[in-house]
Design an enzyme around this catalytic site. Structure first.
Site, PDB file in Angstrom:
ATOM      1  N   GLU A   1       0.825  -1.205   0.000  1.00 32.61           N
ATOM      2  CA  GLU A   1       0.000   0.000   0.000  1.00 32.61           C
ATOM      3  C   GLU A   1       0.860   1.256   0.000  1.00 32.61           C
ATOM      4  OE1 GLU A   1      -4.014   1.826   2.036  1.00 32.61           O
ATOM      5  OE2 GLU A   1      -2.622   0.780   3.297  1.00 32.61           O
TER       6      GLU A   1
ATOM      7  N   HIS B   1      -6.793  -1.474  15.022  1.00 36.22           N
ATOM      8  CA  HIS B   1      -6.820  -0.676  13.792  1.00 36.22           C
ATOM      9  C   HIS B   1      -6.770  -1.583  12.557  1.00 36.22           C
ATOM     10  CE1 HIS B   1      -5.642   3.027  11.468  1.00 36.22           C
ATOM     11  NE2 HIS B   1      -5.166   2.085  10.658  1.00 36.22           N
ATOM     12  N   GLU B   2      -5.810  -2.480  12.540  1.00 35.12           N
ATOM     13  CA  GLU B   2      -5.642  -3.318  11.343  1.00 35.12           C
ATOM     14  C   GLU B   2      -6.800  -4.299  11.180  1.00 35.12           C
ATOM     15  OE1 GLU B   2      -3.572  -2.074   9.493  1.00 35.12           O
ATOM     16  OE2 GLU B   2      -2.361  -0.979  10.959  1.00 35.12           O
TER      17      GLU B   2
HETATM   18  N1  BES Z   1      -2.852   1.097   5.915  1.00 35.51           N
HETATM   19  C1  BES Z   1      -1.913   1.549   6.849  1.00 35.51           C
HETATM   20  C2  BES Z   1      -0.496   1.286   6.441  1.00 35.51           C
HETATM   21  C3  BES Z   1       0.056   2.336   5.533  1.00 35.51           C
HETATM   22  C4  BES Z   1       0.565   3.505   6.053  1.00 35.51           C
HETATM   23  C5  BES Z   1       0.077   2.166   4.184  1.00 35.51           C
HETATM   24  C6  BES Z   1       1.058   4.476   5.206  1.00 35.51           C
HETATM   25  C7  BES Z   1       0.570   3.125   3.334  1.00 35.51           C
HETATM   26  C8  BES Z   1       1.076   4.294   3.848  1.00 35.51           C
HETATM   27  C9  BES Z   1      -2.139   0.893   8.203  1.00 35.51           C
HETATM   28  O1  BES Z   1      -3.429   0.479   8.435  1.00 35.51           O
HETATM   29  C10 BES Z   1      -1.872   1.948   9.235  1.00 35.51           C
HETATM   30  O2  BES Z   1      -2.622   2.869   9.294  1.00 35.51           O
HETATM   31  N2  BES Z   1      -0.819   1.803  10.019  1.00 35.51           N
HETATM   32  C11 BES Z   1      -0.446   2.772  11.024  1.00 35.51           C
HETATM   33  C12 BES Z   1      -0.678   2.245  12.395  1.00 35.51           C
HETATM   34  C13 BES Z   1      -1.999   2.640  12.938  1.00 35.51           C
HETATM   35  C14 BES Z   1      -2.249   2.083  14.287  1.00 35.51           C
HETATM   36  C15 BES Z   1      -2.186   4.125  12.988  1.00 35.51           C
HETATM   37  C16 BES Z   1       1.007   3.086  10.856  1.00 35.51           C
HETATM   38  O3  BES Z   1       1.654   2.353  10.120  1.00 35.51           O
HETATM   39  O4  BES Z   1       1.485   4.034  11.439  1.00 35.51           O
HETATM   40 ZN    ZN Z   2      -4.720   2.048   8.724  1.00 33.31          ZN
END
Ligand code: BES
Ligand code: ZN
EC number: 3.4.11.-
Length: 932
Positions: A172, A342-343
């Site tokens: 992603e 979250h995930e």
């Molecule tokens: N979908 C995101 C991962 C992501 C982040 C993909 C940036 C592409 C670009 C994942 O669900 C996410 O949000 N991860 C967060 C952690 C969350 C608890 C806020 C992160 O990676 O910081």
């Molecule tokens: Zn996310």
């Protein structure tokens, strides 16, 4: 009409697929004209099914692969455009359905490549016919990527000192194209059948469970995975590794497993408990089964962000999944639980229902962030996560109250722009406006609405309007008789809700929050029994007297669902402020009014006239007459208003005077946070008289709370958070009893060769105090290398970064750049921490300036680490010279072609800091003299 020839074998093509201006036609790498000029793929061909066979070699660090994509042609065309990045295409061929049926070999295709758009075009000799299916076969190969994107390698060291390699994907938003040629846009959902070749010492994991393993000649094994449900490319995942796991079964029968490198197996148990609970919770809450037979959560040794929600195979940074009871503090536990929540929320919001395009990424991220709150309240009420949610909003308000903010739904075209969408506005503001909406609609209506949305758009894509429509028409055919806002009154338009006997257009209301940037300020003036309300755009750093204020206000208007309580009733009063000004009549005479009950609304409130004084008096007389989250909100709003020149700093400081008696820890911590921020600002600028007086004030005024802290892991979540924060601050301010106790514990720990268990909530303070001597610092660095706990390593790294010795800080940066002892994934946090240290701020900044190109080799422009590095090393600056330096640097980057949205945010932040100090330093100085 211009007639465009792609190359000799083609005569004509559908005009709408072509660049209208032939002069601007893109040129493929082989010099021919590339037949497609847009960043978005044509929609004439859609993928239905991918067959993927991947063979990574963990010794030569590369992979060979082949795929067959079944596509449906919607309109006749002579080329197929796909995404592909850094892949070597060996061969491409095409079969029609008939060819497949009669086993006729595929026809070889010409492949053109246009790296600027990360696209390839397959040219077909004969026009593909509309409404027919074809099968495209591609053989390709590549190196396993060096960074953190696509199909990349990750390494870890075993307890025995051996370095092992694994291969893992992270796609992603736009990196699936680095692993296989594909239609890499969220709208192109398809089914995936994945096969992976591996050696017997490894295992392979993918989105779906394994159906069988075939033994190949030479001892290689080939795992075949079940075909996935319909999903977007960015959610595909596979891993080849030697990890071990723990498993359990959710109530619905889904098998949940947690994987980690073998030596970290013992840290996986908390994640298993939490993910089982949370999966149950979501299945119940959404009334939709998790559709896959299994869910794996894997701790990856090298990971750029916190975690990634790949369907059925969620990947995590080790510190976001593993929990070591001996080393993980309460805030580490909260983090792990929150990231899992979250995930897992994404398995519905994002995976099952996906935004149409990245401009609406908030439909994924805002919802996942908001669902953390809902699910943790249900599964882990003892974590008291609810009390922390306001901070999610406060965090983004800082940013959204700058002119350089952007609307939640924002245009995004290039890969960099798409990456930049993953920011606090999409995550936090998204979550906060959902929370406000829930408060407005009632939990039940809101829940019905989102269930409706999820069911209606399952395995499909949605946009903003679809959500608003589902929320205002939440009747599934089956429950059209239920109450709430579920109705079929033909006289009202479909998006109309009946509220307060007035019609509110939900879509219209929510457009003011998602299509318009910024946050409103509600100005309240009480005149007898009437309340005059006025709304304006809240801008920190710009006061009403500033010449630009007027222009910055133009055309901003929100539909604000305001709430308030008064001294005369406990009831929550509601009103929708749709106009610039409005008047409310109170039924009784009251001593005070407090707006934004429980801080559920996304707006700031200013009380004109005697308003703030009344509230300050109230807090001092009996703060418990206000709800804890209202006290928290008042502290926040008061300091925000200072930045906007609406309230003087001494008023905001006077408001914090009641904190000595504050019983709600989140409110107390908020007050302390602002005071510490002031302290750090003056300390960084070497304003020694104010620094000293403020230190004295903090230590004197908060002495009772500091001195009552014990050095044990006991009490509620918030007791423990308070302990960590207060002791960290006290030791930072050199409070003798604190330093003494920390030193004592640190010596005992060193003497025990690191075996002594220090209470986890004070580990960071103890290490930080220990790191101030050379012997302590060196010992910590040794322990850093040895520790198997990511939670502990983070604490040690932070402690090391607080050293006053520049050469030690420089050594850390060198280690971070080398990427062995300090992994590259931790470099951004390291630079951030060093920049916060007054002795390190210049060092970190100079380093970033001088090593920009090296940093860009490690992280993509627009990626989270790069943004964290840039803003972490600059946004605390508060002098004109610093501003100029940063400006110059950004200009030079832009000249080299690197442009980021955050540049503007940072410059605006620094300008704001400068103004703030100019305006408020004298007030702070005076207030301290009077108060202490
Ligand atoms: N979908 C995101 C991962 C992501 C982040 C993909 C940036 C592409 C670009 C994942 O669900 C996410 O949000 N991860 C967060 C952690 C969350 C608890 C806020 C992160 O990676 O910081
Ligand atoms: Zn996310």
């Amino acid at each position: 009409m211009p007639h465009i020839c792609i190359c000799s074998q083609f005569t004509s093509s559908p005009i709408d697929q072509f660049n209208k201006d032939p002069k601007a036609s893109p040129i493929a790498t082989n010099g021919e004209i590339f037949p497609w000029h847009e960043l978005r793929l044509p929609t004439v061909i859609i993928p239905l099914h991918y067959d993927l066979l991947i063979h990574p070699n963990l010794t030569s660090l590369d992979f060979v692969a082949s795929e067959k994509i079944e596509v449906l042609v919607r309109d006749a065309t002579q080329f197929i455009v796909l995404h592909s990045k850094d892949l070597e295409i060996l061969n491409a061929s095409l079969q029609s359905e008939e060819d497949v049926r009669y086993r006729k070999p595929g026809e070889s295709l010409t492949v053109l490549s246009y790296p600027a758009h990360q696209q390839i075009a397959l040219l077909v000799p004969e026009k593909l016919r509309a409404d027919l299916r074809y099968s495209v076969a591609i053989d390709f190969q590549a190196k396993l990527a060096d960074g953190f994107e696509g199909f990349y390698k990750s390494t870890y060291r075993t307890l025995g000192g051996e370095t092992r390699t694994i291969a893992v994907t992270d796609f992603e938003p736009t990196e699936a194209r680095m692993a296989f040629p594909c239609f890499d846009e969220p709208l192109f959902k398809a089914n995936f059948s994945i096969k992976i070749r591996r050696e017997s010492r490894h295992i392979a994991l993918s989105n779906m469970p394994k159906v069988k393993t075939i033994e190949l000649e030479g001892g290689l094994l080939e795992d075949h995975f079940e075909t996935t449900v319909k999903m977007s490319t960015y959610l595909v995942a596979y891993i080849v590794c030697d990890f071990t796991s723990v498993s359990g079964t959710a109530s619905s029968g889904v098998k949940v497993s947690i994987y980690a490198s073998p030596d970290k197996w013992s840290q996986t148990h908390y994640a298993l408990e939490a993910s089982l609970k949370l999966l149950d919770c979501y299945e119940n809450y959404f009334d939709i089964h998790y559709p896959l037979p299994k869910l794996d959560l894997v701790a990856i040794p090298d990971f750029a962000s916190g975690a990634m929600e790949n369907w059925g195979l969620v990947t995590y940074r080790e510190t976001s999944l593993l929990f070591d009871p001996k080393k993980s503090s309460i805030s580490d536990k909260l983090w792990v639980t929150k990231v899992i929540a979250h995930e897992l929320a994404h398995q519905w919001f994002g995976n099952l229902v996906t935004m149409e395009w990245w401009n609406d990424i908030w439909l994924n991220e805002g919802f996942a962030t908001y669902m953390e709150l809902i699910s943790l309240n249900i599964t882990y009420p003892e974590l008291q996560f609810d009390d922390d949610f306001s901070n999610t909003c406060f965090e983004v308000i800082k940013r959204d109250s700058l002119n350089s903010s952007h609307p939640i739904s924002n245009q995004a075209k290039t890969a960099i722009q798409i990456k930049e969408m993953f920011d606090a506005v999409s995550y936090n503001k998204g979550a906060c406006i959902l929370n406000m909406l829930k408060d407005f609609l009632s939990e039940d209506t809101f829940r019905k609405g989102i269930i409706h949305y999820l069911k209606k758009f399952s395995y499909r894509n949605a946009k903003n309007d679809d959500l608003w429509h589902s929320l205002s028409n939440n009747c599934l055919e089956s429950d059209s008789a239920s109450g709430g806002f579920c109705y079929s009154d033909s006289k009202k338009t479909s998006n109309t809700l009946v509220f307060l006997r007035k019609n509110v257009e939900l879509k219209e209301m929510m457009a003011t929050w998602t299509l318009q940037k910024g946050i409103p300020l509600v100005v309240v003036k009480r005149e007898g029994r009437s309340l005059r309300l006025q709304q304006e755009r809240f801008l920190s750093g710009v006061s009403k007297e500033d010449p630009e204020w007027g222009t910055l206000q133009e055309r901003y208007l929100w539909h604000i669902p305001v709430t308030y309580s008064t001294s005369s009733s406990h009831a929550i009063h509601r009103h929708i402020l749709k106009l610039k000004t409005d008047t409310l009549d109170l039924s009784e005479k009251t001593d005070w009014v407090k707006f934004n009950v429980d801080s559920n609304g996304y707006y700031i409130v200013h009380y004109e006239g005697q308003g703030w004084d009344e509230l300050i008096t109230l807090l001092n007389r009996n703060h418990t007459l206000l709800r804890p989250k209202d006290r928290l909100g008042l502290i926040h709003d008061a300091f925000q208003l200072v930045s906007a020149g609406r309230l003087t700093l001494d008023k905001a400081l006077d408001l914090t005077r009641y904190l000595q008696r504050e019983t709600s820890i989140p409110a107390l911590l908020k007050g302390l946070e602002y005071l510490e921020l002031l302290y750090r600002m003056v300390e960084r600028r070497n304003i020694s008289d104010v620094t000293e007086n403020l230190k004295h004030y903090l230590l004197q005024y908060f002495k009772p709370v500091i001195d009552t802290q014990s050095w044990v892991d006991k009490g509620s979540v918030w007791d423990r958070m308070l302990r960590s924060t207060v002791l960290k601050l006290a030791c930072y301010l050199n409070h003798a009893p604190c330093i003494q106790k920390a030193t004592e514990l640190f010596s005992q720990w060193m003497e025990s060769s690191g075996k002594l268990n220090i209470p986890t909530d004070v580990l960071k303070v103890v290490y930080s105090v220990g790191a101030q001597t050379t012997a302590g610092w060196n010992y910590l660095l040794e322990q850093y290398e040895l520790s198997l706990s990511g939670a502990e390593k983070n604490k040690i790294l932070y402690a090391l970064s607080t050293s006053k010795h520049q050469e030690k800080l420089m050594k850390l940066i060198e280690l971070g750049m080398e990427g062995k002892v300090i992994k590259t994934q931790d470099l951004a946090a390291l630079l951030f921490a060093i920049a916060r240290n007054p002795e390190g701020q210049q060092l970190a900044w100079n380093f970033v300036k001088e090593n920009w190109t090296h940093l860009l080799k490690k992280f993509d422009l627009g990626s989270f680490p790069i943004r964290m590095i840039v803003s972490g090393t600059t946004s605390h600056f508060s002098s004109k010279d610093e501003l100029q330096e940063v400006e110059l640097f950004f200009e030079s980057l832009k000249a080299q072609g690197s442009h980021l949205d955050i540049f503007q945010i940072i410059l605006e932040t620094i300008s704001k800091n400068i103004k703030w100090l100019e305006k408020n330093l004298p007030t702070l100085r005076k207030w301290l003299l009077i108060t202490t």
